[in-house]
Design a protein around this motif. Sequence first.
Motif, mmCIF file in Angstrom:
data_model
loop_
_atom_site.group_PDB
_atom_site.id
_atom_site.type_symbol
_atom_site.label_atom_id
_atom_site.label_comp_id
_atom_site.label_asym_id
_atom_site.label_seq_id
_atom_site.Cartn_x
_atom_site.Cartn_y
_atom_site.Cartn_z
ATOM 1 N N ASP A 41 -12.739 -30.048 -47.606
ATOM 2 C CA ASP A 41 -14.141 -30.119 -47.998
ATOM 3 C C ASP A 41 -15.017 -30.727 -46.896
ATOM 4 O OD1 ASP A 41 -16.156 -29.520 -49.819
ATOM 5 O OD2 ASP A 41 -16.171 -31.548 -50.657
ATOM 6 N N CYS A 45 -10.447 -27.632 -42.174
ATOM 7 C CA CYS A 45 -9.072 -27.155 -42.339
ATOM 8 C C CYS A 45 -8.919 -25.639 -42.450
ATOM 9 C CB CYS A 45 -8.440 -27.809 -43.562
ATOM 10 S SG CYS A 45 -9.036 -27.105 -45.119
ATOM 11 N N CYS A 48 -10.357 -22.602 -46.934
ATOM 12 C CA CYS A 48 -11.395 -21.951 -47.736
ATOM 13 C C CYS A 48 -11.953 -20.701 -47.074
ATOM 14 C CB CYS A 48 -12.535 -22.946 -47.961
ATOM 15 S SG CYS A 48 -13.349 -23.366 -46.405
ATOM 16 N N LYS A 58 -16.252 -20.457 -43.400
ATOM 17 C CA LYS A 58 -15.712 -21.521 -44.241
ATOM 18 C C LYS A 58 -16.572 -21.614 -45.497
ATOM 19 C CE LYS A 58 -13.324 -23.988 -40.648
ATOM 20 N NZ LYS A 58 -13.311 -25.041 -39.607
ATOM 21 N N CYS A 60 -16.510 -23.554 -47.900
ATOM 22 C CA CYS A 60 -16.883 -24.907 -48.343
ATOM 23 C C CYS A 60 -18.127 -25.390 -47.621
ATOM 24 C CB CYS A 60 -15.745 -25.900 -48.098
ATOM 25 S SG CYS A 60 -15.567 -26.376 -46.367
HETATM 26 S S1 FES Z 1 -11.968 -26.751 -47.333
HETATM 27 FE FE1 FES Z 1 -11.332 -27.339 -45.369
HETATM 28 S S2 FES Z 1 -12.652 -26.126 -44.111
HETATM 29 FE FE2 FES Z 1 -13.331 -25.652 -46.081
#
Ligand code: FES
Lengths: 165, 269
Positions: A41, A45, A48, A58, A60
Amino acid sequence: MPTVSLTVNGKAVTADVDPRTLLVQFLREHLRLTGTHVGCDTSQCGACVVHLDGKAVKSCTTLVLSINGSSVTTIEGLADANGPLHPMQEAFRQNHGLQCGYCTPGMIMAAVDMVNRKGNDLDDHTIRKELDGNLCRCTGYHNIVKSIAAGARAMAGGAGQQAAE
Amino acid sequence: MYNFTFHQPTTLRQAVNLLAKNEDAKLLAGGHSLLPVMKQRLASPAAIIDISRIPELSGVELKGRSVVVGAGTTHSEVANSQVLKDSIPGLAEVPASIGDPHVRHRGTIGGSIANNDPNADYPAAALGLGATIITNKRRIAADDFFQGMFTTALEPNEIITKMQFPIAKKCAYQKFKHPASGFALVGVFVSKRGSDVRVAVTGAGANGVFRVPEFEAALKKRFNAKSLDGLSVSADGMNNDIHAGPEYRAHLVGVLARRAVADANARKD
Ligand code: FES
Ligand SMILES: Cc1cc2nc3c(=O)[nH]c(=O)nc-3n(C[C@H](O)[C@H](O)[C@H](O)COP(=O)(O)OP(=O)(O)OC[C@H]3O[C@@H](n4cnc5c(N)ncnc54)[C@H](O)[C@@H]3O)c2cc1C
Ligand code: FES
């Protein structure tokens, strides 16, 4: 509440949303498409990653209202519901490209985007560099890199490339 | 995230009116700096004005002896622009080091320049090329635009519409990435256009992006990495945090400036 209309995996959807709704929340909580994951979030990473008008983003870090009218493809939309897996999915299966599977939907969506941009012949260096925005806590990446190289070659067969749209 | 009202104007004029009408409003471009900060509740605008659907803010155009880049141009569009690759290759190469492919699909050059993060890459390119920042109200020289970390000459109701970059074939950017965040621990952009030589540094300064007049003077005599022999920047005024101390950052400025000059010289005219 404001209204948003999107095409998700080829189907038109319309909903009233809180302005704060992130694309990933919309997919998971409104549409129940839970293949797209939230790992951090904080935009780091890549769990998403989905395709927005054919490009990996992404979800998120995107307000769903910002992309009103756009077309989104998630991991669920890559292959037909009861048909064979998309060649990139199949390559991850064949090459042991996942362990817990948490990062896998994002990895696969990033991988298909990579092929769309860089072609079907991907060397290790290119794949590793392009995976900058996707983290995996399990595999050590080696088999993910192998899977993507194999999936990219398999996609040259024709099937699946248009799935990014 | 705290709640806000959402607006998505489709013309610059609408956007300017919305900014004037809504108290405590914030512009949203790619959202790749603003949304993370809003999630942490470090920003809580009452209104979001999404400028990503305004045609006036897009496009890359050759104009006389410069290239005009729309504020809404994404990092990946800058990287892939044939016009930029041909006329200012050093600028087209900057976004390759920004974030990752997904970030580059959403983040915009205008957002990066407006944000003026002390470790961001485009501020060095804008200052290092002597760009002009064009807003709905006026034209601002890069030398006057960047005013310290996260601080710019922009007024509350001002929107960057375009940036004008003078064509400079001999230019290059060298970045020492923070190994975890990927942002610039130090980044140096150099350019030579006729007798105008610029060296701009991001990441290193405690006060954001800055130029190095001593390096520029030496390179003006001869644009070669050797011209910087014996020259260094002082550690005074360098950033000091858990990632790197001021002496190390000052040292990197010298190393990266030499590499950038060598890169710029390696280009064919
Ligand atoms: S949840 Fe990790 S980049 Fe979007
Ligand atoms: C994982 C990750 C890694 C990153 N790595 C790097 C990196 O290595 N180097 C780097 O430089 N950056 C990096 N970034 C930041 C990225 O480049 C952002 O896209 C950029 O800084 C902001 O652009 P944006 O379009 O997303 O702006 P937004 O987040 O939408 O806006 C940023 C700020 O600028 C204002 N603004 C936006 N457009 C305008 C305009 N036209 N006129 C006036 N004000 C405006 C907004 O109000 C806001 O205050 C990274 C981001 C992420 C998420
Ligand atoms: S397989 Fe577990 S995070 Fe990648």
